[in-house]
Design an enzyme around this catalytic site. Structure first.
Site, PDB file in Angstrom:
ATOM      1  N   TYR A  85      -8.967 -11.181  -6.439  1.00 26.16           N
ATOM      2  CA  TYR A  85      -8.076 -11.158  -7.593  1.00 26.16           C
ATOM      3  C   TYR A  85      -8.252 -12.384  -8.487  1.00 26.16           C
ATOM      4  O   TYR A  85      -7.859 -12.354  -9.649  1.00 26.16           O
ATOM      5  CB  TYR A  85      -6.624 -11.049  -7.122  1.00 26.16           C
ATOM      6  N   HIS A 114      -3.043  -9.259   3.691  1.00 27.18           N
ATOM      7  CA  HIS A 114      -4.482  -9.340   3.945  1.00 27.18           C
ATOM      8  C   HIS A 114      -4.754 -10.178   5.189  1.00 27.18           C
ATOM      9  O   HIS A 114      -4.178 -11.259   5.353  1.00 27.18           O
ATOM     10  CB  HIS A 114      -5.204  -9.981   2.753  1.00 27.18           C
ATOM     11  N   ARG A 173       0.857  -1.171   0.000  1.00 26.60           N
ATOM     12  CA  ARG A 173       0.000   0.000   0.000  1.00 26.60           C
ATOM     13  C   ARG A 173       0.899   1.228   0.000  1.00 26.60           C
ATOM     14  O   ARG A 173       2.008   1.211   0.544  1.00 26.60           O
ATOM     15  CB  ARG A 173      -0.905   0.027   1.232  1.00 26.60           C
ATOM     16  N   HIS A 207      -2.518   2.319  -5.618  1.00 22.48           N
ATOM     17  CA  HIS A 207      -3.266   1.133  -5.185  1.00 22.48           C
ATOM     18  C   HIS A 207      -3.587   0.239  -6.382  1.00 22.48           C
ATOM     19  O   HIS A 207      -3.732  -0.972  -6.240  1.00 22.48           O
ATOM     20  CB  HIS A 207      -4.551   1.545  -4.466  1.00 22.48           C
TER      21      HIS A 207
END
Length: 309
Positions: free
Chosen positions: A290, A281, A161, A255
């Site tokens: 994804y 995550h 991030r 992002h």
């Protein structure tokens, strides 16, 4: 007095913000969002004189449901509704658990689930064009362009991030092992690998770029601005958008490079659990978004290539 002024002075809100930061380990962006949601709730109930403090005695479950329903009718996104519902539940649960409230009016409050959107990604060729443009731009004599190249390479190489990237210190980078220590959401630390191109960019920045901007107050920040202070998220976002324009590729935010890195890892054969670890995550469900992108690409390729598609 405007409610926002009273909220800023509210000891109750300050205590709740402290709980979010120090006990739950939430980011500053999330803390600000939750506080803003409580301001909005207070304003919607007309408690302009007492502000957030008044919520402890003025709010019922029916009020909370009407608040969310009104926003839904106004067309607010499911993501915003979900967050505001979570803000209310967190606040009243905390108030009840700490003895500030006898009963929790939000205990049975339900809210919409955040919309599940397919992450924005760009093609491998577009990423390579973007990164090559960033590298070549460093030949113009502006040492700050070395930083922009380094930021772009690390964002794509690690899937970090942008907030995590600007928090990286020089000591967090192991160039020999090509690993970077990342402090993620909730103060969770992880080690993320990166490749040779990103390592080359980091070395160039450390040797030829960063020393030009370092001051006595710079500290250990890996990425810095022209005045020597730690680079902020806005600076990195602007540099990525600028590079996209120069490279002539689809405009993408930092992002988006994170989404792109995750998708390309899965397309390349990486397993879902490994990608979860790289991205930091907490839930595998988040990483599974994804797989939809990869499945869409597979379906598209199949329809174009298979005689019986």
């Amino acid at each position: 007095m405007p409610i926002t002024s009273r909220v800023a002075q509210s000891a109750l809100l300050a205590a709740f913000e402290g709980h979010l930061r120090h006990e739950r380990g939430l980011s500053e962006n999330t803390v600000r969002a939750y506080s803003g949601d409580l301001v909005h709730l207070a304003e919607s109930l007309g408690t302009s004189e007492a502000g957030v403090d008044e919520l402890l005695s003025a709010v019922s479950l029916a009020d909370l449901r009407a608040w969310l329903a009104g926003m839904a009718a106004a067309g607010l996104s499911r993501t915003t509704l979900a967050r505001r519902g979570a803000s209310a539940r967190s606040f009243f649960a905390w108030a009840h658990d700490t003895g500030r409230l006898e009963t929790n009016p939000a205990l049975r409050l339900a809210s919409a689930r955040a919309a599940s959107t397919i992450p924005e990604v760009i093609s491998t060729q577009d990423v390579l064009t973007l990164l090559e443009t960033a590298r070549r731009r460093c030949d113009d004599g502006d040492a700050m362009h070395l930083r922009d190249w380094t930021a772009a390479e690390l964002l794509y190489a690690t899937g970090m991030r942008v907030g995590e990237l600007v928090g990286v210190d020089v000591s967090d980078v192991d160039l020999r092992e090509r690993l970077v220590r990342v402090m993620g959401k909730g103060g969770k630390e992880r080690m993320v690998p990166f490749g040779e191109p990103a390592a080359k960019a980091v070395v160039e920045w450390l040797e030829r770029g960063r020393p030009e901007f370092v001051t006595e107050t710079t500290g250990e920040a890996l990425l810095v601005g022209r005045r020597g202070s730690r680079a902020d998220q806005r600076q990195v976002r602007e540099s990525i958008h600028r590079l996209c324009r120069l490279a002539g590729v689809p405009d993408i935010a930092p992002h988006g490079l994170r989404h792109t890195a995750a998708t390309h890892l899965l397309d390349g054969g990486s397993d879902l659990r490994s990608v979860q670890e790289v991205l930091g995550h907490a839930s595998l469900t988040t990483t599974q978004r994804y797989t939809h992108v990869s499945a869409d690409r597979l379906r598209s390729a199949y329809q174009l290539a298979h005689p019986r598609a």
